[in-house]
Motif scaffolding. Structure first.
Motif, short mmCIF file in Angstrom:
data_model
loop_
_atom_site.label_atom_id
_atom_site.label_comp_id
_atom_site.label_asym_id
_atom_site.label_seq_id
_atom_site.Cartn_x
_atom_site.Cartn_y
_atom_site.Cartn_z
N ILE A 1 0.83 -1.20 0.00
CA ILE A 1 0.00 0.00 0.00
C ILE A 1 0.87 1.25 0.00
CG2 ILE A 1 -1.60 1.36 1.40
CD1 ILE A 1 -2.88 -1.26 2.31
N LYS A 2 1.91 1.25 0.82
CA LYS A 2 2.78 2.42 0.89
C LYS A 2 3.51 2.66 -0.43
CE LYS A 2 3.46 2.67 5.88
NZ LYS A 2 4.43 2.84 6.98
N ARG A 3 3.90 1.60 -1.10
CA ARG A 3 4.58 1.76 -2.39
C ARG A 3 3.64 2.31 -3.45
NH1 ARG A 3 7.53 -3.90 -1.13
NH2 ARG A 3 9.26 -3.02 0.07
N ILE A 4 2.38 1.90 -3.38
CA ILE A 4 1.39 2.46 -4.31
C ILE A 4 1.22 3.95 -4.04
CG2 ILE A 4 -1.06 2.46 -4.92
CD1 ILE A 4 -1.05 -0.58 -4.41
N MET A 5 1.15 4.33 -2.77
CA MET A 5 0.99 5.73 -2.40
C MET A 5 2.16 6.59 -2.88
SD MET A 5 -0.48 5.24 1.48
CE MET A 5 -0.56 7.02 1.85
N ALA B 1 1.73 17.23 -5.37
CA ALA B 1 1.86 15.77 -5.36
C ALA B 1 2.19 15.25 -3.97
CB ALA B 1 2.94 15.34 -6.35
N ARG B 2 3.15 15.85 -3.30
CA ARG B 2 3.54 15.32 -1.99
C ARG B 2 2.45 15.54 -0.94
NH1 ARG B 2 8.14 19.45 -2.65
NH2 ARG B 2 7.49 21.30 -1.50
N ARG B 3 1.70 16.63 -1.06
CA ARG B 3 0.62 16.85 -0.10
C ARG B 3 -0.54 15.90 -0.35
NH1 ARG B 3 0.91 20.38 3.55
NH2 ARG B 3 -1.36 20.65 3.80
N ARG B 4 -0.77 15.54 -1.59
CA ARG B 4 -1.81 14.54 -1.87
C ARG B 4 -1.40 13.18 -1.30
NH1 ARG B 4 -3.40 18.48 -2.43
NH2 ARG B 4 -4.26 17.79 -0.43
N VAL B 5 -0.12 12.86 -1.40
CA VAL B 5 0.37 11.60 -0.82
C VAL B 5 0.17 11.60 0.68
CG1 VAL B 5 2.44 10.25 -0.34
CG2 VAL B 5 2.06 11.14 -2.64
N LEU B 6 0.58 12.66 1.35
CA LEU B 6 0.50 12.74 2.81
C LEU B 6 -0.94 12.88 3.31
CD1 LEU B 6 3.54 15.08 3.53
CD2 LEU B 6 3.39 12.62 3.96
N SER B 7 -1.84 13.32 2.45
CA SER B 7 -3.23 13.50 2.86
C SER B 7 -3.91 12.16 3.13
CB SER B 7 -4.01 14.26 1.79
OG SER B 7 -4.25 13.46 0.64
N MET B 8 -3.33 11.07 2.66
CA MET B 8 -3.91 9.75 2.87
C MET B 8 -3.21 8.97 3.98
SD MET B 8 -6.32 9.94 0.78
CE MET B 8 -6.97 8.27 0.94
N GLY B 9 -2.22 9.57 4.60
CA GLY B 9 -1.43 8.90 5.63
C GLY B 9 0.04 9.11 5.31
#
Length: 267
Positions: free
Chosen positions: A136-140, A155-163
């Motif tokens: 899951i983390k690799r997909i994120m 991009a990085r804020r969208r990644v962090l917005s999910m965990g």
């Protein structure tokens, strides 16, 4: 200058009490293909830590001030005199080419903020390169693989917005471009995610190395495993999601995130 020595990077090891894995961590840092400075920082000084430090000729810094995970991390960070700092966790290990890759990936960066890598877990002494959580983390993190995306705040804020899919001990911080302190008091489980969220708002690059160069140990006595069973974890998860989402969505994501993180339990 010897090309096999990186004089601008430090591994700052946070040592706590008498971890049976501390020496193994130190050995993984000593065995880097490119050598860096190494120091030990602790709030629990002991003969055990001093003896291991003496064996490898490492300096020990003792935090006599306020104690706590964020305070101890900030203390270790402050003792590094180099621009690049990796806060190494005493139970974890690093691939011999970690620093070599750090140098290669950051060489042409315009404004580095953090460098981080993919990681594997160590469970019962065995290296686990793939499980549900890791996949899951690799997909994120997939969106941050291309160099062209490293500087994208969106991009990085969208990644962090999910965990937070970023492995904390894999992170190297570039001090000249970051705020101080890096870690804010008040967080016990999400101190790294909270720091990443604030750093993500800065102008610069999140440099992602898509190689397994860090090995995070999962065991019953680890702080991560202990916090999984602490109700404060969910409170901190919710506080982080509220930085990105309305309250209703934040509550749903908190429940989903709590479920996924249970894989950190050794049982």
């Amino acid at each position: 200058m010897n090309k096999d020595i990186n004089t601008n990077h430090t591994f700052a090891i946070c040592a706590y009490k008498e971890s049976p894995y501390l020496e193994e961590c130190i050995q993984s840092l000593m065995n880097q293909t490119v050598k860096s400075d190494i120091l030990i920082a602790t709030a629990t000084p002991s003969k055990y830590i001093d003896d291991i430090a003496a064996k490898y000729n490492l300096k020990v810094y003792v935090n006599h001030g306020e104690h706590g995970i964020t305070q101890d991390w900030n203390f270790a960070y402050s003792k590094a005199e180099t621009d690049y700092v990796t806060i190494a966790h005493q139970d974890d290990k690093y691939n011999p080419s970690y620093v070599e890759n750090l140098m290669a990936y950051t060489k042409n960066a315009k404004r580095p903020l953090i460098f981080f890598t993919d990681y594997a877990e160590i469970r019962d002494g065995n290296i686990v390169e793939s499980n549900k959580l890791l996949r899951i983390k690799r997909i994120m993190l997939f969106i941050l693989r291309p160099k062209s995306m490293w500087g994208s705040r969106f991009a990085r804020r969208r990644v962090l917005s999910m965990g937070s899919p970023i492995c904390c001990p894999s992170i190297t911080y570039y001090k000249p471009n970051l705020m101080e302190p890096v870690f804010l008091n008040g967080f016990r489980s999400n101190e790294d995610w909270e720091a990443e969220e604030r750093i993500s708002q800065l102008d610069g690059e999140f440099i992602f190395c898509n190689k397994i160069l860090t090995y995070h140990r999962i065991h019953e006595d680890s702080e991560t495993s202990k916090i999984i069973h602490d109700s404060k974890r969910s409170e901190e998860d919710y506080a982080m999601y509220r930085k990105f989402w309305p309250s209703g969505i934040a509550r749903i994501l908190t429940k989903l995130y709590s479920s996924s993180e249970k894989s950190n339990n050794i049982k």
